[in-house]
Design a protein around this motif. Structure first.
Motif, PDB file in Angstrom:
ATOM      1  N   ASP A   1      -5.456  -1.515  -9.172  1.00  8.11           N
ATOM      2  CA  ASP A   1      -4.864  -1.194 -10.468  1.00  8.11           C
ATOM      3  C   ASP A   1      -4.329  -2.412 -11.209  1.00  8.11           C
ATOM      4  N   GLY A   2      -4.498  -3.595 -10.674  1.00 10.01           N
ATOM      5  CA  GLY A   2      -3.944  -4.793 -11.307  1.00 10.01           C
ATOM      6  C   GLY A   2      -3.979  -5.901 -10.282  1.00 10.01           C
ATOM      7  N   ASP A   3      -3.005  -6.796 -10.336  1.00 12.34           N
ATOM      8  CA  ASP A   3      -2.996  -7.853  -9.330  1.00 12.34           C
ATOM      9  C   ASP A   3      -1.672  -7.921  -8.574  1.00 12.34           C
ATOM     10  N   ALA A   4      -1.064  -6.738  -8.425  1.00 10.39           N
ATOM     11  CA  ALA A   4       0.211  -6.689  -7.726  1.00 10.39           C
ATOM     12  C   ALA A   4       0.022  -6.987  -6.243  1.00 10.39           C
ATOM     13  N   LEU A   5       1.097  -7.467  -5.631  1.00  8.81           N
ATOM     14  CA  LEU A   5       1.195  -7.482  -4.175  1.00  8.81           C
ATOM     15  C   LEU A   5       1.535  -6.053  -3.755  1.00  8.81           C
ATOM     16  N   VAL A   6       1.006  -5.647  -2.615  1.00 13.56           N
ATOM     17  CA  VAL A   6       1.168  -4.244  -2.204  1.00 13.56           C
ATOM     18  C   VAL A   6       1.623  -4.163  -0.758  1.00 13.56           C
ATOM     19  N   THR A   7       2.615  -3.323  -0.500  1.00 17.69           N
ATOM     20  CA  THR A   7       2.937  -2.964   0.873  1.00 17.69           C
ATOM     21  C   THR A   7       3.051  -1.444   0.952  1.00 17.69           C
ATOM     22  N   ASP A   8       3.139  -0.944   2.177  1.00 15.66           N
ATOM     23  CA  ASP A   8       3.352   0.482   2.367  1.00 15.66           C
ATOM     24  C   ASP A   8       4.428   0.635   3.433  1.00 15.66           C
ATOM     25  N   VAL A   9       4.904   1.839   3.605  1.00 15.31           N
ATOM     26  CA  VAL A   9       5.963   2.084   4.595  1.00 15.31           C
ATOM     27  C   VAL A   9       5.541   3.139   5.602  1.00 15.31           C
ATOM     28  N   GLY A  10       4.236   3.283   5.778  1.00 15.50           N
ATOM     29  CA  GLY A  10       3.731   4.340   6.648  1.00 15.50           C
ATOM     30  C   GLY A  10       4.094   4.159   8.105  1.00 15.50           C
ATOM     31  N   SER A  11       4.204   5.293   8.805  1.00 12.97           N
ATOM     32  CA  SER A  11       4.597   5.310  10.212  1.00 12.97           C
ATOM     33  C   SER A  11       3.548   4.802  11.160  1.00 12.97           C
ATOM     34  N   ILE A  12       2.330   4.631  10.676  1.00 10.38           N
ATOM     35  CA  ILE A  12       1.260   4.058  11.475  1.00 10.38           C
ATOM     36  C   ILE A  12       0.542   3.012  10.631  1.00 10.38           C
ATOM     37  N   LYS A  13       0.026   1.946  11.274  1.00 10.59           N
ATOM     38  CA  LYS A  13      -0.492   0.830  10.511  1.00 10.59           C
ATOM     39  C   LYS A  13      -1.988   0.603  10.670  1.00 10.59           C
ATOM     40  N   GLY A  14      -2.556   1.023  11.787  1.00 11.19           N
ATOM     41  CA  GLY A  14      -3.958   0.696  12.059  1.00 11.19           C
ATOM     42  C   GLY A  14      -4.930   1.426  11.139  1.00 11.19           C
ATOM     43  N   ARG A  15      -4.779   2.752  11.093  1.00 12.14           N
ATOM     44  CA  ARG A  15      -5.775   3.515  10.339  1.00 12.14           C
ATOM     45  C   ARG A  15      -5.711   3.269   8.839  1.00 12.14           C
ATOM     46  N   PRO A  16      -4.526   3.180   8.235  1.00  7.91           N
ATOM     47  CA  PRO A  16      -4.489   2.894   6.789  1.00  7.91           C
ATOM     48  C   PRO A  16      -5.166   1.569   6.458  1.00  7.91           C
ATOM     49  N   LEU A  17      -4.974   0.561   7.324  1.00 14.37           N
ATOM     50  CA  LEU A  17      -5.593  -0.746   7.076  1.00 14.37           C
ATOM     51  C   LEU A  17      -7.118  -0.615   7.068  1.00 14.37           C
ATOM     52  N   ARG A  18      -7.654   0.123   8.033  1.00 14.63           N
ATOM     53  CA  ARG A  18      -9.109   0.318   8.088  1.00 14.63           C
ATOM     54  C   ARG A  18      -9.588   1.021   6.821  1.00 14.63           C
ATOM     55  N   GLU A  19      -8.839   2.027   6.392  1.00 13.47           N
ATOM     56  CA  GLU A  19      -9.247   2.785   5.201  1.00 13.47           C
ATOM     57  C   GLU A  19      -9.191   1.919   3.945  1.00 13.47           C
TER      58      GLU A  19
END
Lengths: 357, 357
Positions: free
Chosen positions: A82-100
């Motif tokens: 959506d632009g050139d922002a830096l992005v983080t998330d706060v999800g309880s699991i990290k492996g699968r979101p990264l793959r997606e």
């Protein structure tokens, strides 16, 4: 004082964690815009002072994605695109979101993403439960992948700091193993114990004390959210549940057959386990010092000592008493934070106590 | 004001619970004498203001036996044989001590005994952890047997009341079934989860949040004491552990095979279970009332409402918000204790809020 490195922050998903981050960012003087599929949640979060509804022409510098696990990868990818922002998330699991995410965005965009996960929250959910203080002193996992840019990592570190949390860096894979043990297994144990309570006779349930409340508290959490979390970490969780079942089998045998030594070993392993949990809030244990006070063996003198310490305002972390049968005075050891010890000694002496350094 | 019905109280066993009862009795103005195999514990308890060491010529009217399960029956029998005092105990299990006492004393003496069990305590032990307030608002099981005298039952009821606790009467057998579910099973679940923590990598343990601390807190309890408790309730505990294992098997299958509906059912049963735990402290749920406040949709207005309620000093138990997309004002429902509602309404009105009754 606004953090110049961070700029405009957007929070996507104004539930408990998202709204709390927004409140913490506002507390730090940052501008915050909010988005959520639910306009009601945005209105509530705005009412709480967490920021303003995002407008289409807003250009956030950092986007914090705080949506449930099932939609996490897609939401992170959308924020990156959506632009050139830096992005983080706060999800309880990290492996699968990264793959997606990696499947959805190009290599350049992927460098602007660093996953993270604040170890904070409760069984409550929704913006009304939010608080700027939710993360104070809590651990916050930061899980950069191989191509995360230093700029993105720095932005997440700054976010963690303004939220008052303590950053721990580890890989997405190690993170998921860790939380299977420190979060998902405890959660499921709480759920199983709580499951034995519904339908029990009321006169039995009347005998509920603090222990069962503590053990089952987190079992009141949103089942829909936890289905998603556990599904996203199924392998690690299944392994730990298997370990739990093995231990449970041994425990059943020990209790049923009256094997007290075996039972004692299991109970002692539990004590060791609780000692393995880091100090307070995952921060290093604070250095302690012992101060020694002579306490006459008259009724109530010990109570008077503790009362004085309370008034002096120094927290007593531990107490040991050495009663010498040959003396009418007991030597009491008070364990306090090292940098409070001199203050306590001086204040006790001025109240007439005999101290020993 | 001393309770004229109770007279001199003796506490046998000055650990956490015994010393706390002694402190509560002293708080109520009663004379208390203390005995314990450990002279050090008696000295510490005396220093805390819990009473005086028992002298041989003391004649207690009520003896409270607060020793660990293995010695409980013998200690109760000794107290019954030592004079004509009424006797109660505070043991975590009621069936076996009663059988042991009945084997040791005659029928007349047995009428002077009524078992009981305060549902209070923590993972801490020893007199230094004691507090007169330990029992405030907590459930206290009273378990008379068939020949307990009304006088003995009344004395125990008076003790429970001066300790600020809420009495629940049930048979010794029902008590043991109840605590297997509300205390022993949660304890063992905490122990098993904690057992998975020792030896885990430090960087994993760094991600410990409030959830795992709550679930495992009670696992720090004294293993020697809990060996005794579990051995004395082995049958009921074994049954419940068997139920737990069945549920665990179903859970493992559901997580491993990605069966989200089955997983959702287990999680929902956990939510129901937490709702089954009685209000606060096992007391009946207090009557609530909803008050309605119009909250303009400006940033921070909701926060201002909660801040005002906090200053007014009325605890908000729950909140619901009805956002009407067609109106710039939201109707907020605050759920408060019924007898605080009018006070809150009046105070909010005087601060300019528009309320609805």
């Amino acid at each position: 004082m606004p953090d110049p490195a961070l700029g405009l922050v957007e929070v996507v998903g104004t539930g408990l964690v998202g709204t709390s981050i927004a409140l913490a960012a506002r507390r730090a003087g940052l501008d915050v815009v909010l988005s959520d599929l639910s306009a009601e949640h945005v209105r509530t979060a705005t009412g709480l002072g967490a920021g303003h509804a995002r407008r289409t022409d807003d250009r956030p510098a950092l986007v914090v994605v705080a949506v449930p696990p099932d939609h996490l990868g897609a939401a992170i990818a959308a924020a990156l695109s959506d632009g050139d922002a830096l992005v983080t998330d706060v999800g309880s699991i990290k492996g699968r979101p990264l793959r997606e995410v990696a499947e959805r965005v190009d290599a350049a965009a992927l460098t602007r993403y660093v996953g993270s996960h604040p170890m904070a929250g409760s069984e409550r959910s929704g913006p009304l439960a939010a608080s700027a203080a939710l993360f104070d002193g809590r651990p916050w996992a930061v899980t950069p992948h191989a191509t995360s840019s230093p700029e993105a990592v720095a932005a997440v570190a700054a976010l963690v700091e303004l939220c008052g949390a303590v950053a721990t860096t580890l890989s997405p894979e190690e993170h998921d193993l860790a939380v299977a043990r420190t979060s998902h297994l405890p959660h499921l144990a709480a759920v199983l114990v709580a499951g034995r309570l519904a339908g029990a006779p009321a006169e039995h349930l009347a005998l509920s004390g603090q222990g069962v409340r503590d053990v089952t508290r987190i079992a009141a959490s949103d089942p829909a959210l936890w289905q998603q979390i556990l599904a996203a970490n199924a392998a690690a969780v299944t392994d730990l549940l298997g370990e739990l079942r093995e231990q449970l089998d041994g425990l059943i045998d020990a209790v049923r057959d009256g094997r007290r030594d075996a039972l004692g070993e299991i109970l002692s392993a539990g004590v060791s386990g609780t000692a393995a949990i880091p100090g307070k809030h995952g921060a290093p244990v604070r250095p302690m010092r012992s101060v020694f006070v002579s306490v006459p063996d008259h009724p109530g003198e010990l109570a008077r000592l503790f009362g004085d310490a309370g008034e002096i305002g120094v927290n007593i972390e531990d107490v040991h008493i050495d009663h010498d049968p040959g003396r009418p005075v007991g030597l009491t050891e008070l364990v306090v934070e090292e940098d409070r010890a001199e203050h306590l000694l001086g204040a006790l002496e001025s109240r007439g106590w005999t101290t020993h350094r």
